[in-house]
Design an enzyme around this catalytic site. Structure first.
Site, PDB file in Angstrom:
ATOM      1  N   ASP A 200       3.254   4.759   3.777  1.00 20.54           N
ATOM      2  CA  ASP A 200       4.367   3.899   4.161  1.00 20.54           C
ATOM      3  C   ASP A 200       4.379   2.831   3.081  1.00 20.54           C
ATOM      4  OD1 ASP A 200       5.798   1.623   5.179  1.00 20.54           O
ATOM      5  OD2 ASP A 200       5.803   2.634   7.110  1.00 20.54           O
ATOM      6  N   HIS A 201       5.350   2.896   2.169  1.00 19.59           N
ATOM      7  CA  HIS A 201       5.217   2.066   0.969  1.00 19.59           C
ATOM      8  C   HIS A 201       5.260   0.565   1.269  1.00 19.59           C
ATOM      9  CE1 HIS A 201       9.649   1.942   0.925  1.00 19.59           C
ATOM     10  NE2 HIS A 201       9.544   0.916   0.105  1.00 19.59           N
ATOM     11  N   HIS A 263       8.633   1.256   8.528  1.00 17.83           N
ATOM     12  CA  HIS A 263       8.328   0.073   7.719  1.00 17.83           C
ATOM     13  C   HIS A 263       8.244  -1.209   8.559  1.00 17.83           C
ATOM     14  CE1 HIS A 263       9.001   2.784   4.502  1.00 17.83           C
ATOM     15  NE2 HIS A 263      10.290   2.638   4.377  1.00 17.83           N
TER      16      HIS A 263
END
Ligand code: BG6
Length: 512
Positions: A200-201, A263
Protein backbone atom coordinates in the site's frame (compact mmCIF):
# COMPACT_ATOMS: atom_id res chain seq x y z
CA UNK A 1 26.83 1.04 16.09
CA UNK A 2 25.26 1.56 19.52
CA UNK A 3 22.10 3.54 19.97
CA UNK A 4 21.64 5.16 23.36
CA UNK A 5 18.95 3.42 25.32
CA UNK A 6 18.78 0.31 23.14
CA UNK A 7 21.07 -2.60 23.84
CA UNK A 8 20.20 -4.43 20.69
CA UNK A 9 18.68 -2.19 18.04
CA UNK A 10 17.74 -5.05 15.76
CA UNK A 11 15.96 -6.95 18.49
CA UNK A 12 14.07 -3.76 19.33
CA UNK A 13 12.95 -3.68 15.71
CA UNK A 14 14.78 -0.48 14.80
CA UNK A 15 15.73 -0.24 11.19
CA UNK A 16 19.24 0.93 10.48
CA UNK A 17 20.30 2.08 7.05
CA UNK A 18 21.47 -1.13 5.42
CA UNK A 19 22.36 -2.32 1.96
CA UNK A 20 20.11 -4.97 0.44
CA UNK A 21 21.74 -8.35 -0.14
CA UNK A 22 22.40 -9.45 -3.73
CA UNK A 23 19.09 -10.60 -5.13
CA UNK A 24 17.01 -10.82 -8.30
CA UNK A 25 13.78 -8.86 -8.41
CA UNK A 26 11.36 -10.30 -10.94
CA UNK A 27 8.68 -7.88 -12.10
CA UNK A 28 5.57 -9.46 -13.62
CA UNK A 29 3.80 -6.77 -15.63
CA UNK A 30 7.06 -5.18 -16.74
CA UNK A 31 5.54 -3.47 -19.76
CA UNK A 32 2.98 -1.67 -17.59
CA UNK A 33 2.83 1.88 -16.33
CA UNK A 34 3.80 1.15 -12.74
CA UNK A 35 7.10 -0.44 -13.80
CA UNK A 36 8.01 2.61 -15.87
CA UNK A 37 6.75 5.32 -13.59
CA UNK A 38 7.57 3.93 -10.18
CA UNK A 39 9.30 0.58 -9.81
CA UNK A 40 12.38 0.89 -12.00
CA UNK A 41 12.94 4.60 -11.17
CA UNK A 42 12.74 3.67 -7.45
CA UNK A 43 15.22 0.80 -7.85
CA UNK A 44 17.55 3.01 -9.86
CA UNK A 45 17.40 5.65 -7.17
CA UNK A 46 18.28 3.02 -4.51
CA UNK A 47 21.24 1.98 -6.67
CA UNK A 48 22.34 5.62 -6.98
CA UNK A 49 22.29 5.88 -3.17
CA UNK A 50 24.42 2.72 -2.88
CA UNK A 51 21.62 0.91 -1.08
CA UNK A 52 21.69 -2.10 -3.42
CA UNK A 53 24.55 -4.56 -3.63
CA UNK A 54 26.59 -4.73 -6.81
CA UNK A 55 25.07 -8.04 -7.97
CA UNK A 56 21.50 -6.73 -7.67
CA UNK A 57 19.51 -7.72 -10.76
CA UNK A 58 16.05 -7.17 -12.20
CA UNK A 59 14.16 -9.45 -14.55
CA UNK A 60 11.29 -7.80 -16.37
CA UNK A 61 8.60 -10.14 -17.53
CA UNK A 62 5.49 -9.53 -19.63
CA UNK A 63 3.77 -10.84 -22.74
CA UNK A 64 5.44 -8.32 -25.08
CA UNK A 65 8.38 -9.90 -26.92
CA UNK A 66 11.56 -7.91 -26.23
CA UNK A 67 15.23 -8.66 -25.70
CA UNK A 68 17.41 -7.55 -22.78
CA UNK A 69 18.83 -4.60 -24.72
CA UNK A 70 15.41 -3.21 -25.73
CA UNK A 71 14.26 -3.51 -22.10
CA UNK A 72 17.35 -1.62 -20.91
CA UNK A 73 16.71 1.17 -23.39
CA UNK A 74 13.03 1.42 -22.43
CA UNK A 75 13.92 1.52 -18.73
CA UNK A 76 16.59 4.19 -19.24
CA UNK A 77 13.97 6.37 -20.95
CA UNK A 78 11.57 5.66 -18.08
CA UNK A 79 14.09 6.65 -15.41
CA UNK A 80 14.97 9.81 -17.32
CA UNK A 81 11.34 10.72 -17.57
CA UNK A 82 9.94 9.69 -14.23
CA UNK A 83 12.70 9.69 -11.63
CA UNK A 84 12.52 12.65 -9.29
CA UNK A 85 16.21 12.23 -8.44
CA UNK A 86 17.31 14.13 -11.56
CA UNK A 87 18.70 12.89 -14.88
CA UNK A 88 20.38 9.49 -15.17
CA UNK A 89 24.01 9.38 -14.09
CA UNK A 90 25.88 7.43 -16.78
CA UNK A 91 28.23 5.57 -14.44
CA UNK A 92 25.41 4.51 -12.08
CA UNK A 93 23.25 3.56 -15.04
CA UNK A 94 25.92 1.40 -16.60
CA UNK A 95 26.32 -0.77 -13.55
CA UNK A 96 22.53 -0.82 -12.91
CA UNK A 97 21.77 -1.76 -16.53
CA UNK A 98 24.25 -4.66 -16.42
CA UNK A 99 21.77 -6.28 -14.01
CA UNK A 100 18.65 -5.64 -16.13
CA UNK A 101 17.17 -8.61 -17.98
CA UNK A 102 13.92 -9.39 -19.75
CA UNK A 103 12.06 -12.60 -20.45
CA UNK A 104 8.77 -12.76 -22.36
CA UNK A 105 6.19 -14.68 -20.33
CA UNK A 106 2.70 -15.95 -20.81
CA UNK A 107 1.58 -15.83 -17.18
CA UNK A 108 -0.78 -18.75 -17.72
CA UNK A 109 1.82 -21.14 -19.21
CA UNK A 110 4.07 -23.29 -17.00
CA UNK A 111 6.83 -23.30 -19.70
CA UNK A 112 7.26 -19.57 -19.17
CA UNK A 113 8.13 -20.19 -15.53
CA UNK A 114 10.62 -22.91 -16.50
CA UNK A 115 12.36 -20.39 -18.77
CA UNK A 116 12.30 -17.84 -15.99
CA UNK A 117 13.75 -20.36 -13.58
CA UNK A 118 16.62 -21.07 -15.96
CA UNK A 119 17.35 -17.39 -16.38
CA UNK A 120 17.37 -16.94 -12.59
CA UNK A 121 19.85 -19.77 -12.18
CA UNK A 122 22.14 -18.19 -14.79
CA UNK A 123 21.92 -14.82 -13.07
CA UNK A 124 22.71 -16.45 -9.71
CA UNK A 125 25.82 -17.95 -11.27
CA UNK A 126 26.99 -14.86 -13.10
CA UNK A 127 26.06 -12.14 -10.64
CA UNK A 128 26.28 -13.90 -7.28
CA UNK A 129 22.62 -13.38 -6.33
CA UNK A 130 22.71 -16.52 -4.19
CA UNK A 131 19.18 -17.74 -4.89
CA UNK A 132 17.57 -14.66 -3.30
CA UNK A 133 14.42 -13.66 -5.13
CA UNK A 134 11.81 -10.97 -4.83
CA UNK A 135 8.79 -11.45 -7.09
CA UNK A 136 6.72 -8.35 -7.76
CA UNK A 137 3.22 -8.90 -9.15
CA UNK A 138 2.18 -5.77 -10.97
CA UNK A 139 -0.10 -7.25 -13.64
CA UNK A 140 -3.85 -6.75 -13.95
CA UNK A 141 -5.44 -8.48 -10.92
CA UNK A 142 -7.09 -11.11 -13.12
CA UNK A 143 -3.64 -12.71 -13.51
CA UNK A 144 -2.62 -12.78 -9.84
CA UNK A 145 -4.02 -16.26 -9.17
CA UNK A 146 -2.33 -17.87 -12.17
CA UNK A 147 1.04 -16.35 -11.38
CA UNK A 148 0.93 -17.36 -7.73
CA UNK A 149 -0.24 -20.88 -8.53
CA UNK A 150 2.38 -21.42 -11.22
CA UNK A 151 5.18 -20.00 -9.10
CA UNK A 152 4.23 -22.71 -6.63
CA UNK A 153 3.81 -25.46 -9.22
CA UNK A 154 7.22 -24.78 -10.74
CA UNK A 155 8.93 -24.60 -7.35
CA UNK A 156 9.81 -20.92 -7.65
CA UNK A 157 8.13 -20.21 -4.31
CA UNK A 158 11.18 -21.61 -2.46
CA UNK A 159 14.78 -21.04 -3.27
CA UNK A 160 16.64 -24.30 -3.66
CA UNK A 161 20.07 -23.14 -2.55
CA UNK A 162 19.52 -21.51 0.81
CA UNK A 163 18.41 -18.09 -0.45
CA UNK A 164 15.17 -16.36 0.43
CA UNK A 165 12.04 -15.87 -1.69
CA UNK A 166 9.51 -13.08 -1.13
CA UNK A 167 6.53 -11.83 -3.09
CA UNK A 168 5.10 -8.32 -3.33
CA UNK A 169 1.47 -8.08 -4.40
CA UNK A 170 0.26 -4.78 -5.84
CA UNK A 171 -3.13 -3.32 -5.10
CA UNK A 172 -5.98 -3.92 -5.51
CA UNK A 173 -5.85 -6.79 -3.04
CA UNK A 174 -9.23 -8.23 -3.93
CA UNK A 175 -12.32 -6.60 -5.33
CA UNK A 176 -14.48 -7.37 -2.31
CA UNK A 177 -14.33 -9.44 0.88
CA UNK A 178 -14.84 -12.74 -0.88
CA UNK A 179 -12.15 -12.19 -3.52
CA UNK A 180 -9.69 -10.80 -0.94
CA UNK A 181 -10.21 -13.92 1.20
CA UNK A 182 -9.79 -16.15 -1.84
CA UNK A 183 -6.58 -14.33 -2.81
CA UNK A 184 -5.22 -14.63 0.74
CA UNK A 185 -5.99 -18.34 0.66
CA UNK A 186 -4.32 -18.81 -2.71
CA UNK A 187 -1.21 -16.91 -1.69
CA UNK A 188 -0.92 -18.77 1.60
CA UNK A 189 -1.17 -22.13 -0.12
CA UNK A 190 2.04 -21.31 -1.95
CA UNK A 191 3.90 -18.87 0.33
CA UNK A 192 4.07 -18.41 4.10
CA UNK A 193 2.77 -15.12 5.52
CA UNK A 194 6.30 -13.91 6.25
CA UNK A 195 7.13 -14.21 2.54
CA UNK A 196 4.16 -12.05 1.50
CA UNK A 197 4.33 -8.25 1.15
CA UNK A 198 0.97 -6.63 0.29
CA UNK A 199 1.86 -3.18 -0.86
CA UNK A 200 0.00 0.00 0.00
CA UNK A 201 2.16 2.84 -1.25
CA UNK A 202 0.71 5.29 1.29
CA UNK A 203 2.65 3.42 3.98
CA UNK A 204 5.88 4.27 2.16
CA UNK A 205 5.24 8.01 2.34
CA UNK A 206 7.57 9.77 4.78
CA UNK A 207 4.72 11.83 6.16
CA UNK A 208 2.58 8.77 6.91
CA UNK A 209 5.50 7.10 8.69
CA UNK A 210 6.04 10.32 10.60
CA UNK A 211 2.58 10.08 12.18
CA UNK A 212 3.95 7.36 14.44
CA UNK A 213 7.04 9.39 15.26
CA UNK A 214 4.96 12.48 15.99
CA UNK A 215 2.75 10.52 18.34
CA UNK A 216 5.22 8.23 20.04
CA UNK A 217 8.53 10.12 20.06
CA UNK A 218 7.03 13.23 21.65
CA UNK A 219 5.69 13.50 25.16
CA UNK A 220 3.22 16.30 24.52
CA UNK A 221 0.80 14.84 22.03
CA UNK A 222 -0.16 11.45 23.42
CA UNK A 223 -1.77 12.77 26.63
CA UNK A 224 -4.21 14.85 24.57
CA UNK A 225 -4.67 12.30 21.77
CA UNK A 226 -8.11 11.13 22.88
CA UNK A 227 -11.78 11.94 23.24
CA UNK A 228 -11.26 14.36 26.13
CA UNK A 229 -9.36 16.82 23.93
CA UNK A 230 -10.10 15.91 20.34
CA UNK A 231 -13.44 16.91 18.87
CA UNK A 232 -13.06 15.09 15.55
CA UNK A 233 -10.57 14.12 12.86
CA UNK A 234 -10.72 14.87 9.13
CA UNK A 235 -8.68 12.87 6.63
CA UNK A 236 -8.71 14.29 3.12
CA UNK A 237 -7.16 12.94 -0.07
CA UNK A 238 -8.09 15.33 -2.85
CA UNK A 239 -6.85 15.04 -6.41
CA UNK A 240 -7.19 17.59 -9.17
CA UNK A 241 -6.59 15.01 -11.88
CA UNK A 242 -9.37 12.91 -13.35
CA UNK A 243 -8.95 9.22 -14.15
CA UNK A 244 -6.37 9.93 -16.90
CA UNK A 245 -5.86 6.79 -18.98
CA UNK A 246 -7.16 4.41 -16.28
CA UNK A 247 -10.87 4.63 -17.05
CA UNK A 248 -11.15 0.87 -17.59
CA UNK A 249 -9.72 0.05 -14.17
CA UNK A 250 -11.49 2.88 -12.38
CA UNK A 251 -14.92 1.94 -13.70
CA UNK A 252 -14.59 -1.31 -11.73
CA UNK A 253 -13.11 0.37 -8.66
CA UNK A 254 -14.58 3.78 -7.76
CA UNK A 255 -13.33 6.13 -5.07
CA UNK A 256 -14.14 3.94 -2.06
CA UNK A 257 -12.24 0.88 -3.30
CA UNK A 258 -9.49 2.92 -4.93
CA UNK A 259 -8.59 5.20 -2.02
CA UNK A 260 -10.63 4.80 1.16
CA UNK A 261 -10.69 1.04 1.66
CA UNK A 262 -6.88 0.84 1.52
CA UNK A 263 -4.86 4.08 1.63
CA UNK A 264 -7.05 6.17 3.92
CA UNK A 265 -7.79 3.20 6.15
CA UNK A 266 -4.04 2.81 6.70
CA UNK A 267 -3.68 6.50 7.49
CA UNK A 268 -6.61 6.29 9.89
CA UNK A 269 -4.99 3.31 11.63
CA UNK A 270 -1.74 5.26 12.12
CA UNK A 271 -3.61 8.21 13.58
CA UNK A 272 -5.85 6.23 15.89
CA UNK A 273 -4.07 3.03 16.95
CA UNK A 274 -2.90 2.49 20.52
CA UNK A 275 0.74 3.18 21.44
CA UNK A 276 3.11 0.40 20.52
CA UNK A 277 5.20 -1.70 22.84
CA UNK A 278 7.87 -2.34 20.19
CA UNK A 279 8.46 -1.44 16.56
CA UNK A 280 8.51 -5.09 15.56
CA UNK A 281 6.54 -5.65 12.32
CA UNK A 282 3.80 -7.75 13.84
CA UNK A 283 3.45 -5.55 16.91
CA UNK A 284 2.68 -2.58 14.64
CA UNK A 285 0.35 -4.59 12.46
CA UNK A 286 -1.46 -6.10 15.47
CA UNK A 287 -2.28 -2.62 16.77
CA UNK A 288 -3.47 -1.41 13.39
CA UNK A 289 -5.66 -4.44 12.85
CA UNK A 290 -7.10 -4.06 16.35
CA UNK A 291 -7.99 -0.47 15.55
CA UNK A 292 -9.73 -1.31 12.28
CA UNK A 293 -11.69 -4.01 14.10
CA UNK A 294 -12.89 -1.34 16.53
CA UNK A 295 -14.40 0.80 13.76
CA UNK A 296 -18.16 0.58 14.09
CA UNK A 297 -19.52 -1.16 10.99
CA UNK A 298 -21.91 0.91 8.91
CA UNK A 299 -24.87 -1.32 8.23
CA UNK A 300 -26.66 -1.57 4.89
CA UNK A 301 -29.54 0.57 6.22
CA UNK A 302 -27.24 3.23 7.64
CA UNK A 303 -25.25 3.83 4.48
CA UNK A 304 -27.05 7.06 3.50
CA UNK A 305 -26.58 8.43 6.98
CA UNK A 306 -22.82 7.83 7.17
CA UNK A 307 -21.50 7.96 3.63
CA UNK A 308 -21.90 10.06 0.51
CA UNK A 309 -20.83 9.30 -3.03
CA UNK A 310 -20.33 11.63 -5.97
CA UNK A 311 -19.34 11.74 -9.60
CA UNK A 312 -17.90 14.77 -11.37
CA UNK A 313 -19.54 16.44 -14.30
CA UNK A 314 -17.80 18.93 -16.55
CA UNK A 315 -16.25 21.98 -15.00
CA UNK A 316 -12.88 23.65 -14.75
CA UNK A 317 -9.75 22.85 -12.80
CA UNK A 318 -6.89 25.33 -12.50
CA UNK A 319 -8.63 27.61 -14.98
CA UNK A 320 -8.84 24.88 -17.66
CA UNK A 321 -12.19 23.50 -18.80
CA UNK A 322 -12.40 19.73 -18.25
CA UNK A 323 -14.84 17.03 -19.31
CA UNK A 324 -17.15 15.16 -16.99
CA UNK A 325 -16.21 11.65 -15.84
CA UNK A 326 -18.67 10.03 -18.25
CA UNK A 327 -16.72 11.50 -21.17
CA UNK A 328 -13.33 10.17 -20.08
CA UNK A 329 -11.63 7.45 -22.14
CA UNK A 330 -12.69 3.94 -21.20
CA UNK A 331 -15.69 5.16 -19.18
CA UNK A 332 -19.27 4.13 -19.81
CA UNK A 333 -21.25 7.24 -20.92
CA UNK A 334 -23.88 6.27 -18.34
CA UNK A 335 -21.40 5.26 -15.69
CA UNK A 336 -22.62 4.89 -12.09
CA UNK A 337 -19.11 4.72 -10.65
CA UNK A 338 -18.32 7.15 -7.84
CA UNK A 339 -15.32 9.44 -8.23
CA UNK A 340 -15.83 10.93 -4.77
CA UNK A 341 -16.68 9.43 -1.40
CA UNK A 342 -16.98 10.91 2.08
CA UNK A 343 -17.60 8.76 5.12
CA UNK A 344 -18.06 9.22 8.84
CA UNK A 345 -16.57 6.45 10.97
CA UNK A 346 -16.93 6.00 14.71
CA UNK A 347 -14.46 3.95 16.69
CA UNK A 348 -15.82 1.92 19.54
CA UNK A 349 -13.03 1.98 22.09
CA UNK A 350 -12.19 3.96 25.22
CA UNK A 351 -9.90 6.40 23.46
CA UNK A 352 -12.22 7.41 20.62
CA UNK A 353 -15.78 6.84 21.78
CA UNK A 354 -18.01 9.55 20.15
CA UNK A 355 -15.15 11.14 18.20
CA UNK A 356 -16.07 11.07 14.51
CA UNK A 357 -13.44 10.42 11.88
CA UNK A 358 -14.51 12.01 8.61
CA UNK A 359 -12.69 10.65 5.56
CA UNK A 360 -13.08 11.99 2.02
CA UNK A 361 -11.42 11.44 -1.29
CA UNK A 362 -12.24 12.55 -4.78
CA UNK A 363 -10.97 13.18 -8.27
CA UNK A 364 -11.21 16.53 -10.07
CA UNK A 365 -11.34 18.52 -6.86
CA UNK A 366 -9.79 22.02 -6.87
CA UNK A 367 -6.30 20.90 -5.87
CA UNK A 368 -4.10 17.96 -5.01
CA UNK A 369 -3.80 17.78 -1.26
CA UNK A 370 -3.72 14.97 1.27
CA UNK A 371 -3.86 15.85 4.94
CA UNK A 372 -4.98 14.75 8.37
CA UNK A 373 -6.58 17.42 10.53
CA UNK A 374 -6.89 16.77 14.25
CA UNK A 375 -9.53 19.22 15.43
CA UNK A 376 -9.36 19.88 19.15
CA UNK A 377 -12.27 20.85 21.34
CA UNK A 378 -12.99 24.51 21.94
CA UNK A 379 -11.66 26.18 25.07
CA UNK A 380 -14.23 25.30 27.74
CA UNK A 381 -14.95 28.88 28.81
CA UNK A 382 -15.09 31.49 26.05
CA UNK A 383 -13.68 34.34 28.07
CA UNK A 384 -13.24 36.58 25.08
CA UNK A 385 -16.56 36.15 23.39
CA UNK A 386 -17.89 39.66 24.12
CA UNK A 387 -14.77 41.65 23.35
CA UNK A 388 -13.62 39.97 20.26
CA UNK A 389 -13.70 41.14 16.71
CA UNK A 390 -12.75 38.70 14.01
CA UNK A 391 -13.17 35.01 13.67
CA UNK A 392 -11.18 32.39 15.48
CA UNK A 393 -11.14 28.65 15.36
CA UNK A 394 -10.59 25.84 17.82
CA UNK A 395 -7.02 24.49 17.78
CA UNK A 396 -6.09 22.13 15.02
CA UNK A 397 -3.03 20.06 14.26
CA UNK A 398 -2.68 19.61 10.52
CA UNK A 399 -0.46 16.81 9.21
CA UNK A 400 0.20 17.62 5.56
CA UNK A 401 0.89 14.32 3.82
CA UNK A 402 1.41 15.92 0.40
CA UNK A 403 2.35 18.21 -1.28
CA UNK A 404 4.12 20.84 0.85
CA UNK A 405 4.84 18.10 3.42
CA UNK A 406 4.82 19.29 6.99
CA UNK A 407 2.84 19.79 10.18
CA UNK A 408 1.19 22.91 11.49
CA UNK A 409 -0.53 23.80 14.71
CA UNK A 410 -3.27 26.40 14.50
CA UNK A 411 -3.90 28.44 17.60
CA UNK A 412 -5.35 31.80 18.48
CA UNK A 413 -3.35 34.93 19.13
CA UNK A 414 -4.06 38.54 20.00
CA UNK A 415 -3.72 40.92 17.09
CA UNK A 416 -1.39 43.70 18.29
CA UNK A 417 -3.35 46.84 19.25
CA UNK A 418 -5.36 48.49 22.02
CA UNK A 419 -8.42 46.25 21.77
CA UNK A 420 -8.67 42.50 22.15
CA UNK A 421 -8.89 41.19 18.65
CA UNK A 422 -8.06 37.58 18.10
CA UNK A 423 -7.00 35.73 15.00
CA UNK A 424 -6.06 32.12 14.27
CA UNK A 425 -2.35 31.84 13.45
CA UNK A 426 -0.18 28.93 12.47
CA UNK A 427 3.02 27.42 13.81
CA UNK A 428 4.60 25.57 10.95
CA UNK A 429 7.09 22.78 10.36
CA UNK A 430 8.08 22.04 6.76
CA UNK A 431 10.14 19.04 5.76
CA UNK A 432 11.85 20.96 2.95
CA UNK A 433 13.08 23.79 5.18
CA UNK A 434 13.96 21.71 8.23
CA UNK A 435 15.79 18.85 6.56
CA UNK A 436 16.82 20.40 3.23
CA UNK A 437 16.83 17.09 1.44
CA UNK A 438 14.40 15.23 -0.74
CA UNK A 439 12.10 12.66 0.88
CA UNK A 440 12.48 9.26 -0.74
CA UNK A 441 9.63 8.18 -3.00
CA UNK A 442 7.21 5.75 -1.31
CA UNK A 443 8.20 2.92 -3.65
CA UNK A 444 11.90 3.35 -2.82
CA UNK A 445 11.28 2.81 0.85
CA UNK A 446 8.91 -0.10 0.33
CA UNK A 447 11.07 -1.93 -2.19
CA UNK A 448 14.10 -1.56 0.05
CA UNK A 449 12.13 -2.82 3.05
CA UNK A 450 10.99 -5.89 1.11
CA UNK A 451 14.58 -6.53 0.02
CA UNK A 452 15.66 -6.27 3.65
CA UNK A 453 12.85 -8.53 4.83
CA UNK A 454 11.07 -5.86 6.88
CA UNK A 455 7.29 -6.12 6.51
CA UNK A 456 6.30 -3.41 9.02
CA UNK A 457 5.04 -1.08 6.28
CA UNK A 458 3.07 -3.73 4.40
CA UNK A 459 -0.54 -4.71 4.93
CA UNK A 460 -1.12 -8.00 6.72
CA UNK A 461 -3.79 -10.36 5.38
CA UNK A 462 -6.08 -10.05 8.41
CA UNK A 463 -6.19 -6.24 8.30
CA UNK A 464 -6.97 -6.29 4.60
CA UNK A 465 -9.89 -8.62 5.27
CA UNK A 466 -11.24 -6.52 8.16
CA UNK A 467 -11.12 -3.42 5.95
CA UNK A 468 -13.11 -5.30 3.30
CA UNK A 469 -15.63 -6.44 5.93
CA UNK A 470 -16.29 -2.78 6.73
CA UNK A 471 -16.61 -1.94 3.05
CA UNK A 472 -19.11 -4.64 2.12
CA UNK A 473 -22.42 -3.15 3.35
CA UNK A 474 -21.45 0.14 1.70
CA UNK A 475 -20.59 -1.45 -1.62
CA UNK A 476 -23.73 -3.59 -1.47
CA UNK A 477 -25.93 -0.56 -0.84
CA UNK A 478 -24.23 1.17 -3.75
CA UNK A 479 -25.24 -1.58 -6.13
CA UNK A 480 -28.38 0.54 -6.29
CA UNK A 481 -27.30 3.24 -8.78
CA UNK A 482 -27.23 6.85 -7.58
CA UNK A 483 -30.00 8.74 -9.33
CA UNK A 484 -28.27 12.13 -9.21
CA UNK A 485 -24.93 11.52 -10.97
CA UNK A 486 -23.06 13.62 -11.97
CA UNK A 487 -23.57 15.55 -8.75
CA UNK A 488 -20.51 17.74 -8.46
CA UNK A 489 -18.75 20.01 -10.88
CA UNK A 490 -15.14 19.27 -11.76
CA UNK A 491 -13.08 21.79 -9.82
CA UNK A 492 -15.49 22.01 -6.86
CA UNK A 493 -15.04 20.42 -3.42
CA UNK A 494 -17.52 17.61 -4.06
CA UNK A 495 -21.28 17.13 -3.78
CA UNK A 496 -23.39 19.23 -1.45
CA UNK A 497 -24.48 16.04 0.33
CA UNK A 498 -20.91 15.72 1.62
CA UNK A 499 -21.22 19.14 3.25
CA UNK A 500 -24.51 18.09 4.75
CA UNK A 501 -22.93 14.89 6.13
CA UNK A 502 -20.61 16.87 8.38
CA UNK A 503 -22.80 19.94 8.90
CA UNK A 504 -25.51 17.75 10.43
CA UNK A 505 -23.02 17.25 13.27
CA UNK A 506 -22.42 21.01 13.62
CA UNK A 507 -18.99 20.83 11.94
CA UNK A 508 -17.48 21.91 8.62
CA UNK A 509 -15.00 20.47 6.17
CA UNK A 510 -11.71 22.26 6.11
CA UNK A 511 -10.75 23.95 2.86
CA UNK A 512 -7.09 22.93 2.70
C1 BG6 B 1 -3.58 4.95 -6.36
C2 BG6 B 1 -4.95 5.10 -6.97
O1 BG6 B 1 -3.51 3.84 -5.54
O2 BG6 B 1 -3.29 6.12 -5.60
C3 BG6 B 1 -5.02 6.34 -7.84
O3 BG6 B 1 -5.25 3.95 -7.75
C4 BG6 B 1 -4.61 7.55 -7.04
O4 BG6 B 1 -6.31 6.51 -8.37
C5 BG6 B 1 -3.28 7.31 -6.36
O5 BG6 B 1 -4.53 8.64 -7.93
C6 BG6 B 1 -2.95 8.44 -5.43
O6 BG6 B 1 -1.64 8.29 -4.99
P1 BG6 B 1 -0.77 9.54 -4.57
O7 BG6 B 1 0.50 8.95 -4.07
O8 BG6 B 1 -0.61 10.39 -5.78
O9 BG6 B 1 -1.57 10.23 -3.51
Amino acid sequence: MELAGFENPLREGLRLERTAEPCVTVIFGASGDLTKRKLVPALYSLAAQNLLSSGFSIVGSARTPMNHEAFRTAMRDAVNRFSDAGPVDSAVWESFAAGLFYTPTDPKKPESYDNLSQLLTEIDRERGTAGNRLFYISTPPSLYSDIIRLLGATGLNRSSNGGWTRIIIEKPFGYDLQSARALNREVLQVFTEDQVYRIDHYLGKETVQNIMVLRFANGIFEPIWNRRYIDHVQITAAESLGVENRGGYYEQAGAYRDMIQNHLMQVLAHVAMEPLATMEANAVRDEKTKLVRAIRPITFDEVDQFIVRGQYGEGSVGGQPVEGYRHEDGVNPESRTETYAAVKFLIDNWRWSDVPFYLRSGKRLPKRVTEVAIQFRRAPHLLFKHVVSGHFEPNALIIRIQPDEGISLNFNAKIPGQAINIRTVRMDFQYGTSFGKRSPEAYERLLLDALLGDSTLFARGDMVEVAWELAMPILEAWQQPASNFPNYQAGSWGPKEADELIERDGRRWRRP
